[in-house]
Design an enzyme around this catalytic site. Structure first.
Site, PDB file in Angstrom:
ATOM      1  N   ASP A  15      18.770  34.588   7.946  1.00 61.91           N
ATOM      2  CA  ASP A  15      18.544  35.794   7.122  1.00 61.91           C
ATOM      3  C   ASP A  15      19.752  36.322   6.342  1.00 61.91           C
ATOM      4  O   ASP A  15      19.960  37.546   6.291  1.00 61.91           O
ATOM      5  CB  ASP A  15      18.010  36.937   8.008  1.00 61.91           C
ATOM      6  CG  ASP A  15      16.698  36.599   8.689  1.00 61.91           C
ATOM      7  OD1 ASP A  15      16.270  35.442   8.606  1.00 61.91           O
ATOM      8  OD2 ASP A  15      16.117  37.495   9.330  1.00 61.91           O
ATOM      9  N   ASP A  53      13.685  36.262   6.109  1.00 62.03           N
ATOM     10  CA  ASP A  53      12.685  37.277   6.345  1.00 62.03           C
ATOM     11  C   ASP A  53      11.846  37.324   5.070  1.00 62.03           C
ATOM     12  O   ASP A  53      12.402  37.333   3.966  1.00 62.03           O
ATOM     13  CB  ASP A  53      13.414  38.623   6.573  1.00 62.03           C
ATOM     14  CG  ASP A  53      12.830  39.436   7.708  1.00 62.03           C
ATOM     15  OD1 ASP A  53      12.130  38.869   8.561  1.00 62.03           O
ATOM     16  OD2 ASP A  53      13.088  40.662   7.734  1.00 62.03           O
ATOM     17  N   HIS A  55       8.496  39.218   3.911  1.00 58.33           N
ATOM     18  CA  HIS A  55       7.387  40.112   4.267  1.00 58.33           C
ATOM     19  C   HIS A  55       6.423  40.358   3.109  1.00 58.33           C
ATOM     20  O   HIS A  55       6.844  40.483   1.963  1.00 58.33           O
ATOM     21  CB  HIS A  55       7.949  41.467   4.717  1.00 58.33           C
ATOM     22  CG  HIS A  55       8.761  41.414   5.968  1.00 58.33           C
ATOM     23  ND1 HIS A  55       8.287  40.893   7.155  1.00 58.33           N
ATOM     24  CD2 HIS A  55      10.037  41.815   6.235  1.00 58.33           C
ATOM     25  CE1 HIS A  55       9.230  40.981   8.086  1.00 58.33           C
ATOM     26  NE2 HIS A  55      10.305  41.528   7.553  1.00 58.33           N
ATOM     27  N   HIS A  68      11.877  45.846   3.250  1.00 58.45           N
ATOM     28  CA  HIS A  68      12.977  44.917   2.974  1.00 58.45           C
ATOM     29  C   HIS A  68      12.416  43.504   2.855  1.00 58.45           C
ATOM     30  O   HIS A  68      11.348  43.199   3.390  1.00 58.45           O
ATOM     31  CB  HIS A  68      14.020  44.971   4.100  1.00 58.45           C
ATOM     32  CG  HIS A  68      13.439  44.603   5.432  1.00 58.45           C
ATOM     33  ND1 HIS A  68      12.799  45.514   6.239  1.00 58.45           N
ATOM     34  CD2 HIS A  68      13.361  43.412   6.076  1.00 58.45           C
ATOM     35  CE1 HIS A  68      12.367  44.905   7.323  1.00 58.45           C
ATOM     36  NE2 HIS A  68      12.685  43.616   7.257  1.00 58.45           N
ATOM     37  N   LYS A  93       9.712  33.625   7.657  1.00 56.71           N
ATOM     38  CA  LYS A  93       9.154  34.311   8.839  1.00 56.71           C
ATOM     39  C   LYS A  93       8.822  35.760   8.508  1.00 56.71           C
ATOM     40  O   LYS A  93       9.290  36.287   7.487  1.00 56.71           O
ATOM     41  CB  LYS A  93      10.166  34.249   9.985  1.00 56.71           C
ATOM     42  CG  LYS A  93      11.473  34.957   9.670  1.00 56.71           C
ATOM     43  CD  LYS A  93      12.487  34.730  10.764  1.00 56.71           C
ATOM     44  CE  LYS A  93      13.787  35.471  10.503  1.00 56.71           C
ATOM     45  NZ  LYS A  93      13.650  36.925  10.346  1.00 56.71           N
ATOM     46  N   CYS A 134      17.590  39.481  14.748  1.00 60.47           N
ATOM     47  CA  CYS A 134      17.031  38.152  14.475  1.00 60.47           C
ATOM     48  C   CYS A 134      17.892  37.015  15.021  1.00 60.47           C
ATOM     49  O   CYS A 134      17.364  35.987  15.444  1.00 60.47           O
ATOM     50  CB  CYS A 134      16.781  37.996  12.973  1.00 60.47           C
ATOM     51  SG  CYS A 134      15.475  39.119  12.420  1.00 60.47           S
TER      52      CYS A 134
HETATM   53 ZN    ZN Z   1      11.981  42.217   8.663  1.00 63.40          ZN
END
Ligand code: ZN
Length: 189
Positions: A15, A53, A55, A68, A93, A134
């Protein structure tokens, strides 16, 4: 079998994205300081991979965190100083509308566990952001999956929402069997 030269070690960069670096909505203090260290490590590994990350816009994950790393936005891009030329594969992810995706082993774009198995990776070195979320979740999963797991202490940075969270996370990882190591020990190997 077991100790032939083709046993693999891999570097997993967790990340290192704009939104987790200074200026981002979830900036990890000193998050960008780990980047030169990570770049300097890449040459010591035959295999370099990374997680992101990633999303959806509406995720219940954002009940807990400021929005984020929205899919396909600049905030989800790797930090511009990260050398992406050696990254062979990226694992996405946190892609569902859940509070998910702390561990890179939860990636949905590809199965990290199977990928590492196919590549015959036995030693996994983990760097990136953030130590207390993470990185920790990923390292504990790596250990559970039977990998010899290393976390490079000077190549990770912590949120430290509560002072000491980063230190606590490192201790928890070490307690679980993860080896804490310094980048200088890898580069001189
Ligand atoms: Zn996140």
């Amino acid at each position: 079998m077991g100790n032939e030269v083709d046993l693999m070690k891999a570097l997993l960069i967790v990340d290192v994205q704009n939104d987790f670096c200074p200026g981002g909505p979830m900036a990890v203090p000193g998050g960008d300081k780990v980047i030169p260290v990570i770049n300097s490590l890449m040459g010591s590994f035959p295999l370099v991979i990374a997680s992101k990350d990633w999303h959806p816009k509406d995720s219940i994950h954002f009940k807990k965190w400021p929005p984020h790393c929205l899919q396909d936005t600049p905030g989800a891009d790797f930090h511009p100083k990260l050398d992406v030329s050696k990254i062979k594969k990226v694992f996405l992810k946190g892609t569902a509308n859940k509070d998910d995706g702390y561990s890179a082993f939860e990636a949905t774009s590809a199965n990290l566990r199977q990928f590492l198995k196919k590549e015959k990776v036995e030693d996994l070195y983990i760097v990136g952001l953030a130590t207390d979320y993470c990185v920790k979740a990923t390292a504990l999963d790596a250990d559970k999956n039977g990998l010899e797991t290393f976390v490079v202490e000077d190549a990770v940075a912590a949120v430290n929402a509560k002072p000491g969270d980063g230190e606590k996370a490192l201790k928890a990882m070490a307690h679980a069997g993860v080896t804490l190591i310094n980048s200088s020990e890898i580069i001189s190997e």
